[in-house]
Design a protein around this motif. Structure first.
Motif, PDB file in Angstrom:
ATOM      1  N   ILE A 119      -0.327  -0.786 -10.957  1.00  0.00           N
ATOM      2  CA  ILE A 119       0.944  -0.130 -11.279  1.00  0.00           C
ATOM      3  C   ILE A 119       1.142  -0.075 -12.789  1.00  0.00           C
ATOM      4  O   ILE A 119       1.567   0.946 -13.342  1.00  0.00           O
ATOM      5  CB  ILE A 119       2.102  -0.872 -10.594  1.00  0.00           C
ATOM      6  CG1 ILE A 119       2.016  -0.696  -9.077  1.00  0.00           C
ATOM      7  CG2 ILE A 119       3.452  -0.373 -11.106  1.00  0.00           C
ATOM      8  CD1 ILE A 119       3.002  -1.540  -8.299  1.00  0.00           C
ATOM      9  N   LYS A 120       0.812  -1.168 -13.474  1.00  0.00           N
ATOM     10  CA  LYS A 120       0.951  -1.164 -14.934  1.00  0.00           C
ATOM     11  C   LYS A 120       0.003  -0.169 -15.579  1.00  0.00           C
ATOM     12  O   LYS A 120       0.362   0.517 -16.544  1.00  0.00           O
ATOM     13  CB  LYS A 120       0.699  -2.570 -15.476  1.00  0.00           C
ATOM     14  CG  LYS A 120       1.816  -3.556 -15.151  1.00  0.00           C
ATOM     15  CD  LYS A 120       1.545  -4.916 -15.777  1.00  0.00           C
ATOM     16  CE  LYS A 120       2.701  -5.891 -15.511  1.00  0.00           C
ATOM     17  NZ  LYS A 120       2.450  -7.216 -16.104  1.00  0.00           N
ATOM     18  N   GLN A 121      -1.214  -0.083 -15.054  1.00  0.00           N
ATOM     19  CA  GLN A 121      -2.152   0.919 -15.578  1.00  0.00           C
ATOM     20  C   GLN A 121      -1.608   2.325 -15.366  1.00  0.00           C
ATOM     21  O   GLN A 121      -1.759   3.195 -16.221  1.00  0.00           O
ATOM     22  CB  GLN A 121      -3.507   0.772 -14.895  1.00  0.00           C
ATOM     23  CG  GLN A 121      -4.247  -0.499 -15.269  1.00  0.00           C
ATOM     24  CD  GLN A 121      -5.533  -0.666 -14.495  1.00  0.00           C
ATOM     25  OE1 GLN A 121      -5.873   0.167 -13.661  1.00  0.00           O
ATOM     26  NE2 GLN A 121      -6.256  -1.744 -14.764  1.00  0.00           N
ATOM     27  N   LYS A 122      -0.975   2.524 -14.201  1.00  0.00           N
ATOM     28  CA  LYS A 122      -0.378   3.831 -13.938  1.00  0.00           C
ATOM     29  C   LYS A 122       0.753   4.116 -14.918  1.00  0.00           C
ATOM     30  O   LYS A 122       0.870   5.233 -15.438  1.00  0.00           O
ATOM     31  CB  LYS A 122       0.145   3.862 -12.493  1.00  0.00           C
ATOM     32  CG  LYS A 122       0.760   5.190 -12.085  1.00  0.00           C
ATOM     33  CD  LYS A 122      -0.294   6.253 -11.916  1.00  0.00           C
ATOM     34  CE  LYS A 122       0.316   7.534 -11.367  1.00  0.00           C
ATOM     35  NZ  LYS A 122      -0.682   8.599 -11.214  1.00  0.00           N
ATOM     36  N   LYS A 123       1.561   3.074 -15.195  1.00  0.00           N
ATOM     37  CA  LYS A 123       2.683   3.285 -16.108  1.00  0.00           C
ATOM     38  C   LYS A 123       2.222   3.518 -17.535  1.00  0.00           C
ATOM     39  O   LYS A 123       2.826   4.274 -18.290  1.00  0.00           O
ATOM     40  CB  LYS A 123       3.629   2.092 -16.050  1.00  0.00           C
ATOM     41  CG  LYS A 123       4.424   2.016 -14.746  1.00  0.00           C
ATOM     42  CD  LYS A 123       5.461   0.925 -14.806  1.00  0.00           C
ATOM     43  CE  LYS A 123       6.333   0.939 -13.558  1.00  0.00           C
ATOM     44  NZ  LYS A 123       7.392  -0.077 -13.613  1.00  0.00           N
ATOM     45  N   THR A 142      -4.369   5.902  -6.116  1.00  0.00           N
ATOM     46  CA  THR A 142      -5.379   6.045  -5.063  1.00  0.00           C
ATOM     47  C   THR A 142      -6.332   4.860  -5.000  1.00  0.00           C
ATOM     48  O   THR A 142      -7.051   4.708  -4.020  1.00  0.00           O
ATOM     49  CB  THR A 142      -6.193   7.326  -5.278  1.00  0.00           C
ATOM     50  OG1 THR A 142      -6.810   7.291  -6.577  1.00  0.00           O
ATOM     51  CG2 THR A 142      -5.283   8.548  -5.197  1.00  0.00           C
ATOM     52  N   GLN A 143      -6.370   4.021  -6.050  1.00  0.00           N
ATOM     53  CA  GLN A 143      -7.264   2.859  -6.029  1.00  0.00           C
ATOM     54  C   GLN A 143      -6.728   1.790  -5.077  1.00  0.00           C
ATOM     55  O   GLN A 143      -5.525   1.699  -4.833  1.00  0.00           O
ATOM     56  CB  GLN A 143      -7.386   2.269  -7.437  1.00  0.00           C
ATOM     57  CG  GLN A 143      -8.122   3.184  -8.424  1.00  0.00           C
ATOM     58  CD  GLN A 143      -8.146   2.565  -9.804  1.00  0.00           C
ATOM     59  OE1 GLN A 143      -7.224   2.730 -10.581  1.00  0.00           O
ATOM     60  NE2 GLN A 143      -9.221   1.850 -10.089  1.00  0.00           N
ATOM     61  N   HIS A 144      -7.642   0.988  -4.530  1.00  0.00           N
ATOM     62  CA  HIS A 144      -7.256  -0.072  -3.606  1.00  0.00           C
ATOM     63  C   HIS A 144      -7.187  -1.403  -4.348  1.00  0.00           C
ATOM     64  O   HIS A 144      -8.061  -1.711  -5.156  1.00  0.00           O
ATOM     65  CB  HIS A 144      -8.258  -0.182  -2.465  1.00  0.00           C
ATOM     66  CG  HIS A 144      -8.318   1.051  -1.626  1.00  0.00           C
ATOM     67  ND1 HIS A 144      -7.221   1.556  -0.971  1.00  0.00           N
ATOM     68  CD2 HIS A 144      -9.358   1.890  -1.344  1.00  0.00           C
ATOM     69  CE1 HIS A 144      -7.576   2.639  -0.312  1.00  0.00           C
ATOM     70  NE2 HIS A 144      -8.865   2.867  -0.520  1.00  0.00           N
ATOM     71  N   LEU A 179       0.831  -1.212   0.000  1.00  0.00           N
ATOM     72  CA  LEU A 179       0.000   0.000   0.000  1.00  0.00           C
ATOM     73  C   LEU A 179       0.863   1.258   0.000  1.00  0.00           C
ATOM     74  O   LEU A 179       0.520   2.251  -0.647  1.00  0.00           O
ATOM     75  CB  LEU A 179      -0.928  -0.009   1.218  1.00  0.00           C
ATOM     76  CG  LEU A 179      -1.973  -1.136   1.248  1.00  0.00           C
ATOM     77  CD1 LEU A 179      -2.807  -1.058   2.511  1.00  0.00           C
ATOM     78  CD2 LEU A 179      -2.872  -1.080   0.020  1.00  0.00           C
ATOM     79  N   LYS A 180       1.987   1.228   0.727  1.00  0.00           N
ATOM     80  CA  LYS A 180       2.883   2.387   0.732  1.00  0.00           C
ATOM     81  C   LYS A 180       3.515   2.585  -0.647  1.00  0.00           C
ATOM     82  O   LYS A 180       3.697   3.719  -1.097  1.00  0.00           O
ATOM     83  CB  LYS A 180       3.961   2.206   1.793  1.00  0.00           C
ATOM     84  CG  LYS A 180       3.448   2.361   3.219  1.00  0.00           C
ATOM     85  CD  LYS A 180       4.565   2.191   4.231  1.00  0.00           C
ATOM     86  CE  LYS A 180       4.054   2.391   5.648  1.00  0.00           C
ATOM     87  NZ  LYS A 180       5.127   2.195   6.663  1.00  0.00           N
ATOM     88  N   THR A 181       3.862   1.469  -1.315  1.00  0.00           N
ATOM     89  CA  THR A 181       4.427   1.585  -2.665  1.00  0.00           C
ATOM     90  C   THR A 181       3.405   2.185  -3.619  1.00  0.00           C
ATOM     91  O   THR A 181       3.733   3.058  -4.434  1.00  0.00           O
ATOM     92  CB  THR A 181       4.876   0.207  -3.161  1.00  0.00           C
ATOM     93  OG1 THR A 181       5.855  -0.329  -2.269  1.00  0.00           O
ATOM     94  CG2 THR A 181       5.461   0.303  -4.560  1.00  0.00           C
ATOM     95  N   LEU A 182       2.150   1.735  -3.528  1.00  0.00           N
ATOM     96  CA  LEU A 182       1.091   2.311  -4.378  1.00  0.00           C
ATOM     97  C   LEU A 182       0.909   3.796  -4.083  1.00  0.00           C
ATOM     98  O   LEU A 182       0.720   4.602  -4.997  1.00  0.00           O
ATOM     99  CB  LEU A 182      -0.224   1.561  -4.155  1.00  0.00           C
ATOM    100  CG  LEU A 182      -0.254   0.084  -4.575  1.00  0.00           C
ATOM    101  CD1 LEU A 182      -1.597  -0.523  -4.256  1.00  0.00           C
ATOM    102  CD2 LEU A 182       0.055  -0.068  -6.060  1.00  0.00           C
ATOM    103  N   ALA A 183       0.977   4.149  -2.794  1.00  0.00           N
ATOM    104  CA  ALA A 183       0.818   5.563  -2.433  1.00  0.00           C
ATOM    105  C   ALA A 183       1.963   6.397  -2.978  1.00  0.00           C
ATOM    106  O   ALA A 183       1.768   7.527  -3.423  1.00  0.00           O
ATOM    107  CB  ALA A 183       0.722   5.704  -0.912  1.00  0.00           C
TER     108      ALA A 183
END
Length: 754
Positions: A633-637, A595-597, A586-590
């Motif tokens: 993460i891939k969607q973010k990238k 913001t999605q869970h 969760l910290k890595t995602l933050a």
């Protein structure tokens, strides 16, 4: 009875006279209060509307002042100044900076801004919350209004003013000539007379402003400018066109059965008007008169009747009680139809019966008192209270047993009753079995999932382990719904050691193994150490997760679970490792601004992991959890802009060259500072950290698949000195390059031999 009631000094006469006097006083008070309040209500209504309009004016004026301030700040910002000097060409960096400022203002809900636009007349270009547009396209496609079109705003930009509010109007958003939405917006323009090429247009949400600032029960409200033009109105067309003249020395006036409350603001000169129909007030007065008169009449009739009835009912029982007392002997009073007298008779009977049952009840209360004494003694462990008198145990040897209950998810689906009720069943069963074999055992429940038993030991008492094994066979019958962890202390001989025995049993409960069976724990079979990622493993996990490398990330977690399983670690260590790993994810995602869970059903990992009682659910949960996280993460990238994509691809291809921040920034024709900031914002890590990660990953492949010297690998991946390479490699992996190659070679040989 009638003779007594007619006597001037009788209880009945005095009671009735007192009631009648109180009624007369209350009626007089009500008449005076109503006469006084009736004259004050109308003045209070007028005062309320006047104060309400003052508050509305103050809020609107403050809002206009705030909108003007933020627009001027935007006009005189460094980015806007650079736009002024653009000379017909747009700079992407400046446009992006202005768009970012505009978006920040739009997202502030307290500003009630539907959109804010920076308009450049010389280029006919507009920057708003959604980006940048040609002004003709914006006002014909997204904000279509017959009055407020492109030519209107261009003409207004040439007019000599700095701040102007326009009449609210309906704006239609279109796409391919199809209407999508309509909004009632209040336009505001702010500009600098010294530079008419740049202006800020703010579209305020008029309806939201009205709902927020005008807190009146009457919605007939209007704002007019200095020329008598309506800027915003909630009145119908006929009412707004028939406004009366407003005397300057008054705050309200009357016309056509309406009150008009009005006020002119000093700063903007706008006039604020609120219309209240007179019929609303007069209707309320009529209803009030009718209701109060009806209530008064009913109250008088009811009060007089109730006074007579209560006086009679109160006088008769007292008289019968006096007669009974005068005639009282050893026999009980006879039952009558008088309720009060019967109550007194019942009390006599109750006293006699109480005397007979006292000894029996006293014995039961002593047993209950003993239970609460044990409970209070054990609660001191939780509350750290001082020890009470040492009178409970009489220094008898004892052992303390903790039964910790774990209800499975299917319990709520199949049991048919609450967990608290089930816990009480367990407590009664435990107490029943202990009573059969031990003297005066105490079974207590201080927590809903924890039962504590005190067992006093004598020379001829059976072994406690055998008793618990017998109970375990019964508990195992319901293991599909619930299982227990049973831990018991050694033998203690003084009541002052109860805290010590509880701490011993509590520490043993934590040694529960990972399974779904009821377990009995009596001693610590091995040295218990916590399980967690090493610093190098944690860094490797973070790097692979940030890079979206699902196989490697999942392998690290599954390997740690297998190691704990091989060491037979307690269940609490599995739970602790799982929670800490989920927290790392969760910290890595933050850090990547995601913001999605990644968990389903809106249940946090702590709640879902409570249902993991064996190794397989833990593994299955993290396979799903990591897969969802990597997908995010891939969607973010995939949403990265071309600059970041170019930079990452360049580092993958030129890691062995001088791939510094300035070199890559020069390739993109941007500054190094801008690239560094944007790279950190988009990827969650610094540029140099990403470069070192690529180089170390390439070095690991070379160490595993080639016989190249470490010094040669150092030069091939871009490090100038071998010491820099070794230091960075050890930071990422926890091993030196030589140790890593040796470990990999040993592991490969072992697999080949197998």
């Amino acid at each position: 009875m009638l003779k007594i009631k007619r006597q001037p000094g009788s209880l009945f006469t005095r009671l009735l006279s007192s009631f009648i006097l109180i009624i007369i006083l209350f009626i007089s008070f009500n008449f005076l209060s109503y006469s006084f309040s009736r004259d004050m209500i109308q003045d209070e209504i007028i005062r309320y509307n006047h104060l309400n309009l003052d508050n509305t004016v103050r809020n609107y004026e403050a809002q206009f002042r705030l909108e003007r301030k933020i627009a001027l700040n935007l006009l005189f910002s460094p980015e806007a100044n650079l736009l002024k000097r653009s000379n017909g060409s747009l700079n992407y960096e400046f446009v992006s900076a202005v768009n970012k400022s505009v978006k920040a203002l739009y997202e502030n809900e307290d500003l009630f801004i539907y959109n804010i636009m920076v308009m450049m007349s010389d280029m006919r270009y507009v920057i708003d919350k959604d980006g940048s547009h040609q002004s003709e396209s914006l006002f014909t496609k997204y904000y279509l209004n017959p009055q407020y079109n492109e030519s209107f705003w261009l003409q207004e930009m040439a007019q000599p003013f700095t701040f102007k509010v326009y009449p609210a109007s309906t704006f239609t958003e279109k796409d391919s000539s199809k209407e999508l939405t309509k909004r009632n917006l209040l336009p505001v323009m702010i500009k600098n007379n010294l530079n008419t090429k740049l202006a800020v247009i703010i579209l305020l949400d008029g309806d939201k402003l009205f709902e927020k600032f005008h807190q009146s029960i009457n919605p007939n409200f209007m704002i007019m400018d200095n020329y008598g033009q309506a800027l915003f109105t909630m009145m119908d067309g006929s009412a707004s066109s028939k406004l009366p003249s407003f005397p300057a020395d008054q705050t309200y006036t009357q016309k056509d059965y309406n009150y008009y409350f009005y006020k002119t603001a000093n700063e903007t000169g706008f006039s604020y008007i609120n219309r209240v129909p007179y019929e609303n007030i007069s209707t309320q007065f009529k209803k009030l008169n009718l209701i109060l008169f009806s209530l008064l009449l009913v109250a008088i009739l009811f009060s007089v009747g109730a006074s007579i009835f209560i006086s009679i009912k109160f006088n008769n029982p007292i008289k019968r009680i006096i007669e009974s007392v005068q005639q009282f002997n050893s026999e009980l009073p006879k039952q009558t139809q008088i309720k009060e007298f019967n109550i007194i008779s019942d009390q006599f009977n109750s006293l006699l019966q109480t005397n007979k049952n006292f000894n029996h009840e006293l014995a039961e209360k002593n047993s209950l008192l003993r239970y609460y004494s044990y409970t209070n003694k054990l609660k001191q462990i939780y509350n750290n209270a001082a020890d009470t008198q040492e009178t409970l145990f009489h220094d008898k040897p004892f052992q303390l047993v903790i039964f910790q209950l774990t209800y499975r998810k299917r319990f709520n689906e199949q049991a048919g009753f609450e967990q608290d009720r089930a816990s009480s069943f367990f407590r009664e069963f435990i107490q029943y079995n202990l009573v059969l074999k031990y003297d005066d055992p105490a079974t207590l429940q201080l927590e809903k999932d924890e039962i504590i038993a005190l067992v006093f030991i004598r020379n001829n008492t059976p072994d406690l382990r055998e008793t618990l094994e017998h109970m375990k066979k019964v508990f195992d019958l319901d293991k599909e719904l619930c299982f227990l962890t049973i831990a018991y202390s050694g033998v203690y001989r003084n009541s002052s050691e109860i805290t010590k025995s509880y701490e011993e049993a509590s520490s043993l409960v934590k040694l529960r193994r990972l399974n779904e069976d009821t377990q009995i724990i009596e001693h610590q079979p091995y040295e218990c150490t916590d399980s967690a990622f090493s610093p190098s493993e944690a860094q490797e996990f973070h790097n692979n997760l940030s890079a979206g490398n699902l196989p490697q990330t999942n392998r690290l977690v599954q390997r740690m679970f297998d190691q704990m399983s091989k060491k037979q670690s307690p269940a609490c260590h599995f739970a602790g490792f799982a929670l800490s790993t989920a927290d790392m994810v969760l910290k890595t995602l933050a850090s990547l601004n995601i913001t999605q869970h990644p968990f389903k059903g809106n249940m946090a990992p702590a709640e879902q992991l409570k249902e993991c009682h064996t190794l397989e659910p833990y593994k299955a949960y993290f396979e799903s959890f990591l897969r969802e996280s990597v997908q995010l993460i891939k969607q973010k990238k995939e949403a990265y802009d071309p600059m970041i994509t170019f930079a990452m691809n360049y580092l993958e291809e030129h890691y062995g060259e001088d791939a510094s921040l300035d070199v890559v920034a020069d390739k993109l024709n941007i500054s190094g500072t801008y690239l560094s900031t944007n790279f950190k914002e988009k990827t969650g890590i610094n540029f140099i950290e990403y470069l070192n990660g690529v180089r170390i990953r390439k070095a690991k492949h070379m160490l595993e698949g080639t016989d190249l010297k470490i010094q040669d690998i150092s030069h091939l991946i871009g490090y100038q000195t071998i010491n820099s390479f070794i230091r960075m490699f050890k930071k990422h992996t926890g091993l030196s390059p030589g140790e890593y190659r040796k470990m990999h070679t040993h592991s490969l040989n072992t697999r080949l031999q197998d």
